[in-house]
Motif scaffolding. Structure first.
Motif, short mmCIF file in Angstrom:
data_model
loop_
_atom_site.label_atom_id
_atom_site.label_comp_id
_atom_site.label_asym_id
_atom_site.label_seq_id
_atom_site.Cartn_x
_atom_site.Cartn_y
_atom_site.Cartn_z
N UNK A 73 0.82 -1.21 0.00
CA UNK A 73 0.00 0.00 0.00
C UNK A 73 0.85 1.26 0.00
N UNK A 74 1.89 1.29 0.80
CA UNK A 74 2.76 2.47 0.88
C UNK A 74 3.47 2.68 -0.46
N UNK A 75 3.97 1.61 -1.05
CA UNK A 75 4.68 1.72 -2.33
C UNK A 75 3.75 2.24 -3.42
N UNK A 105 0.95 11.68 -9.72
CA UNK A 105 0.00 12.78 -9.60
C UNK A 105 0.67 14.14 -9.59
N UNK A 106 1.83 14.23 -8.95
CA UNK A 106 2.56 15.49 -8.93
C UNK A 106 3.09 15.84 -10.32
N UNK A 107 3.48 14.81 -11.06
CA UNK A 107 4.01 15.06 -12.41
C UNK A 107 2.92 15.51 -13.37
N UNK A 108 1.73 14.97 -13.23
CA UNK A 108 0.65 15.35 -14.14
C UNK A 108 -0.29 16.38 -13.51
N UNK A 109 0.07 16.84 -12.35
CA UNK A 109 -0.63 17.90 -11.63
C UNK A 109 -2.09 17.56 -11.28
N UNK A 110 -2.32 16.31 -10.89
CA UNK A 110 -3.62 15.89 -10.37
C UNK A 110 -3.40 14.72 -9.42
N UNK A 111 -4.15 14.70 -8.35
CA UNK A 111 -4.03 13.61 -7.38
C UNK A 111 -5.26 12.70 -7.40
N UNK A 112 -6.01 12.76 -8.46
CA UNK A 112 -7.23 11.95 -8.53
C UNK A 112 -6.93 10.45 -8.42
N UNK A 113 -5.94 9.90 -9.15
CA UNK A 113 -5.66 8.46 -9.00
C UNK A 113 -5.26 8.09 -7.56
N UNK A 114 -4.50 8.95 -6.91
CA UNK A 114 -4.08 8.71 -5.54
C UNK A 114 -5.29 8.63 -4.60
N UNK A 115 -6.20 9.58 -4.72
CA UNK A 115 -7.38 9.59 -3.86
C UNK A 115 -8.33 8.44 -4.18
N UNK A 116 -8.44 8.07 -5.43
CA UNK A 116 -9.26 6.91 -5.79
C UNK A 116 -8.68 5.64 -5.20
N UNK A 117 -7.37 5.50 -5.23
CA UNK A 117 -6.73 4.33 -4.63
C UNK A 117 -6.97 4.30 -3.12
N UNK A 118 -6.82 5.44 -2.46
CA UNK A 118 -7.05 5.48 -1.01
C UNK A 118 -8.50 5.11 -0.67
N UNK A 175 -8.99 1.27 -1.15
CA UNK A 175 -8.25 0.40 -0.24
C UNK A 175 -8.65 0.61 1.22
N UNK A 176 -9.56 1.53 1.49
CA UNK A 176 -9.97 1.82 2.86
C UNK A 176 -10.58 0.61 3.56
N UNK A 177 -11.57 -0.01 2.95
CA UNK A 177 -12.24 -1.14 3.58
C UNK A 177 -11.32 -2.35 3.76
N UNK A 178 -10.54 -2.76 2.76
CA UNK A 178 -9.61 -3.87 2.99
C UNK A 178 -8.58 -3.57 4.09
N UNK A 179 -8.15 -2.31 4.19
CA UNK A 179 -7.18 -1.93 5.23
C UNK A 179 -7.80 -2.06 6.61
N UNK A 180 -9.03 -1.61 6.76
CA UNK A 180 -9.72 -1.76 8.04
C UNK A 180 -9.92 -3.24 8.38
#
Length: 117
Positions: free
Chosen positions: A30-32, A41-54, A57-62
């Protein structure tokens, strides 16, 4: 990678027990992935994929966290201790503690059971 996929297959399984290896391998992947998505996301100036991944993965992490607590013979409600100051430190100690040997109130010892992926 098998540990990560095994957790994803059991993404809403809050019952049972999870070994330390299962929890920490899932956390490592998950960290990797999160760092890689943040960099992209920083390179393409959007963090949408990062937030979608978070969000994905929320329910499996819990679930794997609750199963890890079950392995140390603690209720899954202990995850709420992370909401108080220094509660995450207590939770970290629980996660690195070795699980109970043999069966406990939450199921059989996962070290005795064969791993199915």
């Amino acid at each position: 990678m098998n540990w990560y996929v095994a957790v994803l297959k059991n993404y809403v399984g809050f019952s049972g027990r999870a070994r330390r290896k299962e929890y920490w391998m899932f956390t490592l992947v998950n960290v990797i992935v999160a760092v890689a998505l943040a960099v992209v996301g920083a390179l393409v100036e959007t963090n949408i994929p990062y937030y979608l991944y978070l969000a994905a993965i929320l329910l499996p992490s819990l679930a794997v966290g609750v199963r890890r607590l079950h392995d140390t013979n603690r209720s899954g409600w202990w995850t709420l201790i992370a909401l108080v100051p220094f509660g995450s430190l207590v939770l970290f100690v629980f996660f690195v503690t070795a699980g109970d040997l043999g069966p406990n109130a939450y199921g059989e010892d996962p070290k005795d059971a064969p791993v199915t992926v």
